[in-house]
Design an enzyme around this catalytic site. Sequence first.
Site, PDB file in Angstrom:
ATOM      1  N   TYR A  21       9.570  58.602 -26.741  1.00  0.00           N
ATOM      2  CA  TYR A  21       8.681  57.777 -25.914  1.00  0.00           C
ATOM      3  C   TYR A  21       8.924  58.184 -24.460  1.00  0.00           C
ATOM      4  O   TYR A  21      10.024  58.011 -23.934  1.00  0.00           O
ATOM      5  CB  TYR A  21       9.039  56.307 -26.140  1.00  0.00           C
ATOM      6  CG  TYR A  21       8.076  55.337 -25.527  1.00  0.00           C
ATOM      7  CD1 TYR A  21       6.964  54.904 -26.234  1.00  0.00           C
ATOM      8  CD2 TYR A  21       8.272  54.838 -24.248  1.00  0.00           C
ATOM      9  CE1 TYR A  21       6.071  54.001 -25.678  1.00  0.00           C
ATOM     10  CE2 TYR A  21       7.376  53.938 -23.686  1.00  0.00           C
ATOM     11  CZ  TYR A  21       6.281  53.522 -24.409  1.00  0.00           C
ATOM     12  OH  TYR A  21       5.409  52.630 -23.851  1.00  0.00           O
ATOM     13  N   TYR A  60      -1.604  58.078 -24.117  1.00  0.00           N
ATOM     14  CA  TYR A  60      -0.692  56.947 -23.940  1.00  0.00           C
ATOM     15  C   TYR A  60      -0.987  55.922 -25.010  1.00  0.00           C
ATOM     16  O   TYR A  60      -1.630  54.903 -24.759  1.00  0.00           O
ATOM     17  CB  TYR A  60      -0.871  56.361 -22.542  1.00  0.00           C
ATOM     18  CG  TYR A  60       0.148  55.303 -22.183  1.00  0.00           C
ATOM     19  CD1 TYR A  60       1.506  55.509 -22.403  1.00  0.00           C
ATOM     20  CD2 TYR A  60      -0.248  54.100 -21.609  1.00  0.00           C
ATOM     21  CE1 TYR A  60       2.435  54.544 -22.065  1.00  0.00           C
ATOM     22  CE2 TYR A  60       0.681  53.129 -21.256  1.00  0.00           C
ATOM     23  CZ  TYR A  60       2.009  53.348 -21.494  1.00  0.00           C
ATOM     24  OH  TYR A  60       2.935  52.396 -21.156  1.00  0.00           O
TER      25      TYR A  60
END
Lengths: 400, 168
Positions: free
Chosen positions: A302, A353
Amino acid sequence: MGASPDWGRAADYDDVSGRVAIVGIGETAYTKASGRTAREIGAEAAERAIADAGLEPADVDGLTYNGAFADFDVAAFHEHFGTSHEIWSSPWGGGMSWAGTAPYLAAQAIGAGEARHVLNVFPVAWATQRASMTGGPGEVHAAQSLKQNLEVPFGWFPQPVYFATIMRRHMIEFGTTEEQFGAVAVACRRHANLNPDAVMHGKPMSMADYLASPYLADPLRLFDSCLISDGGAAYVTTSIERARDLPRPPVVVQGVAEGLSGSGTHWSQQADFTSTPQVFSAPAAFGTAGLGPADVDVLTVYDPFTVVSLMQIEDMGFCPKGEAGRFVEGDTLFHDAGKLPFNTHGGLLSHAYVLGIAHVVEVVEQLRGTAAAQVPNCEVGVYGGYTGAHASTLILSRDR
Amino acid sequence: MAITRADFPLPDVDDSLTAGFFAAPARGELCIPRCEECGRWCWYPPETQPPHEARGPAGGRRSRPEEQQVCPACEGPLVWTRTAGRARLFSWAVVQRAFLPAFADMVPFVTALVALEEDPAVRIVTYVVDAVPGSLHGGMPLEVVFRPLRFPTVPDRQVVVPMFRPVA
Ligand SMILES: [Zn+2]
């Protein structure tokens, strides 16, 4: 390594190594503002994951999603598929850190006989919703009273500013350079240009381009930062026995762990300011998997900002603390030549995203051998999830 | 989730959790909660989650005895305690982009984390002022100054807050 730091801990997880596998994946298009709702996006991702697994919607009797958003919960599932059967569910799935721990929930539910096929879904429509949010994705933070009073008035808001100060501290403590942060951004963009599904496909970026990109909050540049996107993905987890009857090659869950920071979302007060709770999570996950960082063929983490990638690479043990800047220089992170193929779909920086769910799907693709930027002979893949307060480590492998 | 306070992003000086921090500048003081029993500096103020009913008509929380904040280590009473007003620069960013409209006229500015001299584990989020950004370096000694914080989006309101500048 010395004694374990005391500013956080690993969550108390059972060992589920080898018990479950990911057997289906589904993704929507990844785009800028699409005008779609997250619920619609979630339904599409779910539909594709179920089909990829060779299942029917009625076979899905477990659902994990993010309860804070609740964009695709059990009601949404039934509404979309026109079903009404009983579904075990947990709101502690979805994306971010939980994209990595949802297979643990699935393993527990399957082990307890609560469910057989568990779907984890995470859709995002933040590109579409952004205009109505105070401070964009920082809105949740701006609503917390301590941040509202002690941080926002002093300009320490939102995330690009937090992480600019974390970058600066990494530079102060370890001598990390702007070019070393840039190496992460350049590698991610290189991978996005090999992946037609990536939002930044067809938009190459060189180190010179990185260094020419404007500062949002010096030392953090625009190209250190994630995109804002619409899109979603889902995956189906089932028992290892059942997985071997289904059409796709099983991708086996070898280890799952979660790390928690004692300072929660108050990053400013975390004792190790330049570390992530991966320092608690990664050793626990590698321990149950019986594997180590040297066994890993592909890593996705991430990556809202380049410094978060550097910190997790260190904290997961791929290099000593403070040395990630030197470690990532050159071709280290490249899918075809590198020592540590990294965010091979392009990551949050250059793919989309969608908060980590596509990172897990990418690891599955790599282990199936069907990724756009395929790592040769890929047998073990890891996802590192992160929220600041939490980190997760999901270790996956090909079936034996 | 939406921010409804009209004076946002000025601090809510009546919030009982942080009221002591914002009351101190009027006395020329930088105050941080400290345990009367064990002497520990406790920052951020530990959240005691006062009940919703304790909020006054203006939305502020009235200070009540049952809301006495306690030390997370020994449960001793916490008291807003004067510091020497000295700190070291822990990290900073030169903010170039205004992420909220209130900051549009302020960019570029230096937002920073400073480590309190009495206990470097206490990091205060603040502005560094009276310094050229290029002259800043990690660990540099700083001293508190009290300056009014104003935002053009909140007309006719200001709050005097602690900021820091390099020690001459
Ligand atoms: Zn105490």
